[in-house]
Design an enzyme around this catalytic site. Structure first.
Site, PDB file in Angstrom:
ATOM      1  CG  ASP A 174      17.576  15.932 -12.177  1.00 34.24           C
ATOM      2  OD1 ASP A 174      17.829  15.834 -13.389  1.00 34.24           O
ATOM      3  OD2 ASP A 174      18.265  15.392 -11.298  1.00 34.24           O
ATOM      4  CG  HIS A 198      19.824  15.199 -17.992  1.00 34.35           C
ATOM      5  ND1 HIS A 198      18.514  14.808 -17.764  1.00 34.35           N
ATOM      6  CD2 HIS A 198      20.349  15.481 -16.770  1.00 34.35           C
ATOM      7  CE1 HIS A 198      18.276  14.833 -16.455  1.00 34.35           C
ATOM      8  NE2 HIS A 198      19.370  15.243 -15.830  1.00 34.35           N
ATOM      9  CG  HIS A 206      21.024  19.286 -12.511  1.00 36.05           C
ATOM     10  ND1 HIS A 206      21.922  19.053 -13.528  1.00 36.05           N
ATOM     11  CD2 HIS A 206      20.163  18.237 -12.531  1.00 36.05           C
ATOM     12  CE1 HIS A 206      21.619  17.921 -14.138  1.00 36.05           C
ATOM     13  NE2 HIS A 206      20.559  17.396 -13.543  1.00 36.05           N
TER      14      HIS A 206
END
Length: 383
Positions: free
Chosen positions: A176, A259, A276
């Site tokens: 991330d 993203h 994620h």
């Protein structure tokens, strides 16, 4: 047409606290914020932090009320938490857990009109510091971003708790956070608006770059340390990069393709069991391809993130290059009007995303083979 001049903006949490044993001081840091806290944590998390949280709150003269988390930051769960907050007459809501718990608590705290605090038990996303929540449908697909007028009043990170969690969580946080610089530099190049509601700031962009540099220097030794549940300087640096630097960097530096592609990937049910940061890493790699980045840069990214333990092929996220229909769904979702992919300094069409996604499979396999890295293993989502 508005005559207002564009502004630049930096936003941040009121206080950030990090260190081993920090959870035992939560009452001390929470007392100036509210008198009647509501703690939101799932049963697993409460099982290993409940005693220390309870003791610390009582020592600070605060009441102890805990509400279990329902597992997904959906509109339904957020509305349920608002009712719980109202019933408890809480004046501050505290998220103790991972990114899903944190996103649900921020959204419910805002709707209830009270303050909110985040206590991440993993360093797997940069959700703890931000003034937004990622909302999903009840089926686990991305639904929307919700933006709030302020960030958490307090972010408290116990680095020993982070080190006690499985290393895969820290690795996901690296995925991330690495996207933060790639997206911030794209946003700066296009001079697009950031999640803070203004143009990119030098501060946001620089912190995004710092997050990248810290991770390239420290991620691998930090992951080795947490496999033995150790807190070392490298671990502390990676926790801060994953949580604070990435959080400030994405919010005041900007999001772009990585993203948006993550959000698109949630349209494929095969990917729903992935973290994620795992999906974001595929987004980062795809963004590099879309940019026409130097081959050496793409090769380095594949090698490094594979060593971190992140997916660099479609195979590892449950898809293949032959899944044209699914990839078109992903690409269409990633390029809808308003998505952050439009912050790229050039137009990105759905067909461009499909081609870039398909291209990473063969090239990543080649790079991994030449570097002596393991071949990708197929991922099968749990149902």
């Amino acid at each position: 047409m508005s005559t207002k001049s564009p502004i630049r903006s930096v936003i941040s949490p009121g206080r950030y606290v990090q260190g081993p044993g920090a959870i035992a001081r939560i009452g001390e840091f929470l007392a100036p914020i509210g008198n009647t806290p509501l703690i939101v944590a799932d049963d697993i998390v409460w099982g290993f932090v409940g005693h220390e949280v309870t003791s610390s709150l009582k020592a600070a003269g605060l009441s102890v009320t805990r509400e279990p988390f329902g597992g997904l930051p959906s509109a339904k769960e957020i509305n349920r938490l608002v009712e719980v907050i109202t019933g408890a007459k809480a004046d501050v809501v505290v998220a103790v857990g991972g990114g899903s718990t944190i996103d649900a608590v921020k959204a419910s705290g805002f709707l209830a009109g009270i303050r909110w605090v985040t206590v991440p038990t993993v360093a797997s996303t940069d959700a703890p510091t931000s003034a937004l929540s990622v909302i999903y449908t009840d089926d686990g697909a991305f639904e929307e971003y919700r933006f709030f007028p302020r960030n958490p009043d307090l972010v408290l990170v116990d680095s020993q708790i982070i080190a006690n969690a499985p290393a895969a969580f820290l690795a996901a946080g690296v995925g991330d956070a690495l996207a933060t610089w790639l997206e911030a530099r794209a946003t700066a190049a296009s001079n697009s608006l950031t999640m803070a509601g203004g143009l990119p700031t030098l501060t946001g962009t620089t912190l995004a770059r710092l997050s990248w540099d810290v991770l390239w220097d420290n991620a691998l030794p930090a992951l080795d340390a947490v496999r033995d549940n150790l807190v070392t300087p490298a671990v502390e640096k990676v926790i801060e990069a994953n949580t604070l630097l990435s959080g400030l960097g994405f919010e005041s530096g900007g999001l772009a393709a990585a993203h948006a592609i993550h959000n698109g990937l949630t349209a494929a049910p095969q990917t729903h069991g992935l973290a994620h940061g795992q999906k974001v890493n595929i987004g980062s790699l795809t963004q590099l391809v879309l940019e026409g980045a130097p081959t050496s840069d793409i090769r380095d990214f594949i090698e490094f993130t594979t060593r971190v333990g992140l997916p660099t092929t479609l195979t590892e996220i449950g898809l293949t290059a032959e899944d044209t229909r699914e990839l078109e769904l992903v690409a269409n979702a990633a390029t809808v009007p308003g998505e952050t992919i439009h912050a790229m300094p050039f137009e990105v069409r759905s067909s461009d995303v499909v081609s870039a996604l398909k291209s990473i499979e063969r090239f990543s396999r080649r790079v991994r083979d030449e570097a002596g890295l393991p071949a990708p293993k197929p991922y099968v989502a749990a149902h």
